[in-house]
Design a protein around this motif. Structure first.
Motif, PDB file in Angstrom:
ATOM      1  N   ARG A  49       0.844  -1.208  -0.095  1.00 34.70           N
ATOM      2  CA  ARG A  49      -0.032  -0.037  -0.072  1.00 34.70           C
ATOM      3  C   ARG A  49       0.844   1.135   0.015  1.00 34.70           C
ATOM      4  O   ARG A  49       0.534   2.256   0.339  1.00 34.70           O
ATOM      5  N   LYS A  50       2.141   1.003  -0.563  1.00 33.91           N
ATOM      6  CA  LYS A  50       3.044   2.298  -0.677  1.00 33.91           C
ATOM      7  C   LYS A  50       2.546   3.226  -1.569  1.00 33.91           C
ATOM      8  O   LYS A  50       2.138   2.516  -2.704  1.00 33.91           O
ATOM      9  N   GLU A  51       2.364   4.574  -1.632  1.00 37.11           N
ATOM     10  CA  GLU A  51       1.910   5.235  -2.543  1.00 37.11           C
ATOM     11  C   GLU A  51       3.039   5.742  -3.626  1.00 37.11           C
ATOM     12  O   GLU A  51       4.214   6.058  -3.513  1.00 37.11           O
ATOM     13  N   PHE A  52       2.604   5.616  -5.093  1.00 38.13           N
ATOM     14  CA  PHE A  52       3.481   5.879  -5.906  1.00 38.13           C
ATOM     15  C   PHE A  52       2.875   6.922  -6.870  1.00 38.13           C
ATOM     16  O   PHE A  52       3.338   7.240  -8.016  1.00 38.13           O
ATOM     17  N   THR A  53       1.781   7.385  -6.765  1.00 37.93           N
ATOM     18  CA  THR A  53       1.124   8.441  -7.302  1.00 37.93           C
ATOM     19  C   THR A  53       1.920   9.400  -7.965  1.00 37.93           C
ATOM     20  O   THR A  53       2.080   9.667  -8.950  1.00 37.93           O
ATOM     21  N   GLU A  54       2.636  10.367  -7.002  1.00 35.58           N
ATOM     22  CA  GLU A  54       3.100  11.685  -7.350  1.00 35.58           C
ATOM     23  C   GLU A  54       4.636  11.221  -8.293  1.00 35.58           C
ATOM     24  O   GLU A  54       4.906  11.913  -9.169  1.00 35.58           O
ATOM     25  N   VAL A  55       5.165  10.140  -7.797  1.00 37.45           N
ATOM     26  CA  VAL A  55       6.397  10.125  -8.603  1.00 37.45           C
ATOM     27  C   VAL A  55       6.188   9.685 -10.079  1.00 37.45           C
ATOM     28  O   VAL A  55       6.948  10.025 -10.991  1.00 37.45           O
ATOM     29  N   LEU A  56       4.921   9.064 -10.323  1.00 31.43           N
ATOM     30  CA  LEU A  56       4.546   8.389 -11.630  1.00 31.43           C
ATOM     31  C   LEU A  56       4.133   9.673 -12.216  1.00 31.43           C
ATOM     32  O   LEU A  56       4.363  10.089 -13.486  1.00 31.43           O
ATOM     33  N   GLU A  57       3.335  10.596 -11.603  1.00 33.31           N
ATOM     34  CA  GLU A  57       2.912  11.742 -12.185  1.00 33.31           C
ATOM     35  C   GLU A  57       3.969  12.706 -12.667  1.00 33.31           C
ATOM     36  O   GLU A  57       3.901  13.271 -13.803  1.00 33.31           O
ATOM     37  N   MET A  58       4.945  12.867 -11.751  1.00 29.17           N
ATOM     38  CA  MET A  58       6.191  13.662 -12.183  1.00 29.17           C
ATOM     39  C   MET A  58       6.756  13.190 -13.206  1.00 29.17           C
ATOM     40  O   MET A  58       7.435  13.872 -14.255  1.00 29.17           O
ATOM     41  N   CYS A  59       7.027  11.969 -13.305  1.00 31.20           N
ATOM     42  CA  CYS A  59       7.717  11.165 -14.452  1.00 31.20           C
ATOM     43  C   CYS A  59       6.810  11.339 -15.869  1.00 31.20           C
ATOM     44  O   CYS A  59       7.627  11.750 -16.910  1.00 31.20           O
ATOM     45  N   CYS A  60       5.588  11.097 -15.695  1.00 24.28           N
ATOM     46  CA  CYS A  60       4.819  11.364 -16.986  1.00 24.28           C
ATOM     47  C   CYS A  60       4.853  12.645 -17.554  1.00 24.28           C
ATOM     48  O   CYS A  60       4.779  13.059 -18.606  1.00 24.28           O
ATOM     49  N   LEU A  61       4.630  13.745 -16.490  1.00 27.22           N
ATOM     50  CA  LEU A  61       4.510  15.029 -16.849  1.00 27.22           C
ATOM     51  C   LEU A  61       5.876  15.538 -17.685  1.00 27.22           C
ATOM     52  O   LEU A  61       5.975  16.255 -18.594  1.00 27.22           O
ATOM     53  N   LYS A  62       6.931  14.973 -17.057  1.00 29.56           N
ATOM     54  CA  LYS A  62       8.229  15.306 -17.672  1.00 29.56           C
ATOM     55  C   LYS A  62       8.375  14.587 -19.171  1.00 29.56           C
ATOM     56  O   LYS A  62       8.963  15.472 -20.068  1.00 29.56           O
ATOM     57  N   LYS A  63       8.054  13.391 -19.224  1.00 31.52           N
ATOM     58  CA  LYS A  63       7.834  12.923 -20.656  1.00 31.52           C
ATOM     59  C   LYS A  63       6.996  13.645 -21.730  1.00 31.52           C
ATOM     60  O   LYS A  63       7.250  13.703 -22.695  1.00 31.52           O
ATOM     61  N   ILE A  64       5.714  14.265 -21.187  1.00 34.55           N
ATOM     62  CA  ILE A  64       4.946  15.167 -21.892  1.00 34.55           C
ATOM     63  C   ILE A  64       5.686  16.205 -22.267  1.00 34.55           C
ATOM     64  O   ILE A  64       5.602  16.669 -23.365  1.00 34.55           O
ATOM     65  N   ARG A  65       6.480  16.829 -21.598  1.00 34.11           N
ATOM     66  CA  ARG A  65       7.209  17.995 -22.118  1.00 34.11           C
ATOM     67  C   ARG A  65       8.276  17.632 -22.946  1.00 34.11           C
ATOM     68  O   ARG A  65       8.276  18.730 -23.986  1.00 34.11           O
ATOM     69  N   GLU A  66       8.949  16.707 -22.903  1.00 37.22           N
ATOM     70  CA  GLU A  66       9.694  16.222 -24.070  1.00 37.22           C
ATOM     71  C   GLU A  66       9.064  15.934 -25.565  1.00 37.22           C
ATOM     72  O   GLU A  66       9.312  16.200 -26.207  1.00 37.22           O
TER      73      GLU A  66
END
Ligand code: SF4
Length: 142
Positions: free
Chosen positions: A70-87
């Motif tokens: 039940r560890k949370e990964f939401t923010e780390v995934l969102e940040m990574c995805c948004l970085k890819k969107i910028r690219e």
């Protein structure tokens, strides 16, 4: 033509269990430039890794949690995805192919309550961000 594809569909062993989900991409035009991307690996979740799932919190907040921990990964995934969107915005992307049923890449992925019971379907975190940020780019889920 630049095509972004979930890495596991290309035969890359990026899944949580260290396997791939190789898919025949011969439907793409010859000469297409392939851009592999696995948000979970890119976000540093590792291979192999604990499977993650979409969990409904409150009425409309969807989080990404480890299935057992039940560890949370939401923010780390969102940040990574948004970085890819910028690219992608900078370098261009014409078409997207995503792996179905993944909590990251899937467009209709099982949604769970906190106890792990399946209660519906929802977009994976990467699929949702693509729909929000690149709404004009055609996207196919396989
Ligand atoms: S996150 Fe996406 S690309 Fe990575 S293994 Fe899962 S379905 Fe494949």
């Amino acid at each position: 033509m630049r095509v972004l594809i979930s890495s596991c569909l290309l035969g890359m062993k990026t899944r949580y269990d260290g396997r791939d989900k190789k898919y025949d991409i011969s439907f793409l035009p010859a000469g297409a430039e392939i851009i592999p991307f696995c948000p979970e690996v890119e976000a540093g979740l590792g291979i192999p890794r604990e499977p993650i799932e979409l969990v409904l919190q409150g009425d409309d907040c969807i989080r990404v949690l480890g299935r057992e921990s039940r560890k949370e990964f939401t923010e780390v995934l969102e940040m990574c995805c948004l970085k890819k969107i910028r690219e992608l915005r900078k370098e261009g992307v014409d078409y997207i192919v995503l792996k179905s049923r993944s909590p990251s890449c899937g467009t209709e992925t099982p949604l769970h309550d906190y106890e792990g019971n399946e209660i519906g379907v929802a977009q994976g975190i990467w699929a949702r961000i693509i729909a929000e940020e690149l709404p004009d780019v055609p996207c196919k889920t396989v």
